[in-house]
Design an enzyme around this catalytic site. Structure first.
Site: not given
Length: 412
Positions: A317, A342, A346
């Protein structure tokens, strides 16, 4: 990781992290309610509310609302509407088939928020419950925390809190007792090297350390080293202070270690990247519904010294945003293992009911427009697997990935 006062130990790269716990790139808190909010509350009192505004809803949603009303009205028993709506929202998020979109229970989001905030009111310890002995063991004591100032040390065994044996408490119950409520001072019975002692400690503000720095000297070169455990709200400040300190020491190069760093705030990593690049550089891109947006650095100058990034399979991420940006913009060298992969963003949403959910809203792309999601990840320039010697006896000397980075930078 439900066995810690702070669910994620944030300044030790040897700890085992759960990837899914901290994979949020962006935390956007907003007062928004879907099925569990005010609309249904009003509907319960006035069933015609939704019919009046039906033109603003899709036919599918209107059908759902009407069916819901009919079920609640006709069912022969009293209906727990709050529970029904919670189940409905969970089902909606599960049906999306996205691993990162989910309904979050109170303990999950409380600890996630606390960790990503980077500070909290508590004692400043990480603990775990030894399942064999049922002992509550101190894993870590945060520097300058109330626990540190009271003299609590790593490997201490907490025998009781305010007279209640910790053998009767789960680690979660211990955490809730300390973190929640109005009680400020706690009496802990501690066992250390077979000796028992009573320590009184009071809650206060605790800053969770997420950055460590060092200087290594090799082949007459000063090599700076910064480890980042998570991109919390306050990580940028810690990182900037560490980087400034190293640069004042006239480092010749820099190692940035994001092994086991599973992500955090996009805003934090964006500001950290901008410390290395001037405003002409693209730091990353965002894509939503097919539309791409380039995000530029807000920095004023570009670093010229060599940079090595240490990565592993748990670097995910926000860590991957940092790695990709410095790799593609500054030709930084990646040493270690392929990253997790990733490439989504979100948002964390507060419901009026007090619960939360997180939902994937965007893709993030590298400065050159590459998507590293799923099995892609980011491949290292120099692949080095962590040695068994390090696993058995962790130290800088046995850390073969770190040693390889030092070797490479000492040649430049």
């Amino acid at each position: 990781m439900d066995n810690k006062e702070i669910k994620i130990v944030t300044n030790n790269k040897n700890k085992d992290f759960k990837v899914q716990e901290v994979f949020i790139l962006v935390i956007i808190t907003c007062l928004f309610s879907f099925f569990a909010g005010a609309s249904f509350a009003r509907m319960k009192d006035n069933p015609q509310v939704f019919h009046t505004n039906s033109k603003e809803m899709s036919k599918e949603l209107e059908s759902f609302v009407n069916t819901y009303q009919d079920i609640v009205k006709k069912y022969y028993k009293e209906v727990d509407e709050e529970k029904l709506l919670e189940v409905a929202l969970k089902s909606i998020l599960e049906e999306m088939g996205d691993d990162y979109s989910m309904y979050m229970e109170e303990d999950d989001y409380s600890n996630l928020n606390l960790t990503l905030e980077g500070s909290y009111s508590g004692l400043g310890v990480s603990i775990y419950k030894d399942t064999k002995t049922q002992n509550m063991v101190v894993v870590e004591v945060f520097k300058d925390s109330p626990a540190d100032k009271a003299g609590i040390k790593e490997k201490d065994i907490i025998l009781s809190v305010d007279g209640t044996s910790t053998k009767e408490l789960s680690s979660t119950e211990f955490s809730q007792k300390v973190l929640k409520g109005t009680q400020q001072t706690f009496s802990l019975m501690i066992s250390r090297d077979g000796k028992e002692m009573e320590i009184t400690v009071s809650k206060s503000g605790v800053v969770i350390p997420s950055v460590e720095k060092k200087i290594f000297e090799k082949e007459d070169k000063k090599i700076g080293y910064i480890y980042i455990s998570i991109f919390a709200s306050n990580t940028y400040k810690q990182f900037k202070e560490a980087l400034n300190s190293l640069e004042k020491e006239k480092i010749d190069s820099l190692i940035i270690d994001v092994r086991s760093n599973t992500g955090g705030h996009l805003t934090s990593v964006s500001k950290m990247i901008s410390l290395f690049l001037d405003s002409s550089y693209v730091t990353y891109q965002l894509e939503q519904n097919g539309r791409k947006k380039k995000v530029y650095s807000t920095g004023s100058d570009t670093k010229e010294y060599p940079i090595v990034l240490l990565s592993d399979a748990y670097s995910a991420s926000a860590s991957e945003v940092l790695i990709a940006s410095l790799k593609e913009n500054l030709n930084a060298t990646i040493i270690g293992e392929k990253t997790y992969g990733k490439g989504t963003v979100q948002e964390l949403v507060n419901l009026e009911s007090g619960d939360q959910y997180k939902i994937t809203t965007k893709k993030w792309l590298t400065p050159k427009g590459n998507w590293v999601n799923d099995t892609k990840g980011i491949e290292p320039d120099i692949k080095v697997s962590l040695s068994k010697e390090y696993v058995l006896n962790p130290s800088d000397e046995t850390d073969n990935q770190l040693q390889k980075a030092l070797e490479e930078l000492s040649k430049r």
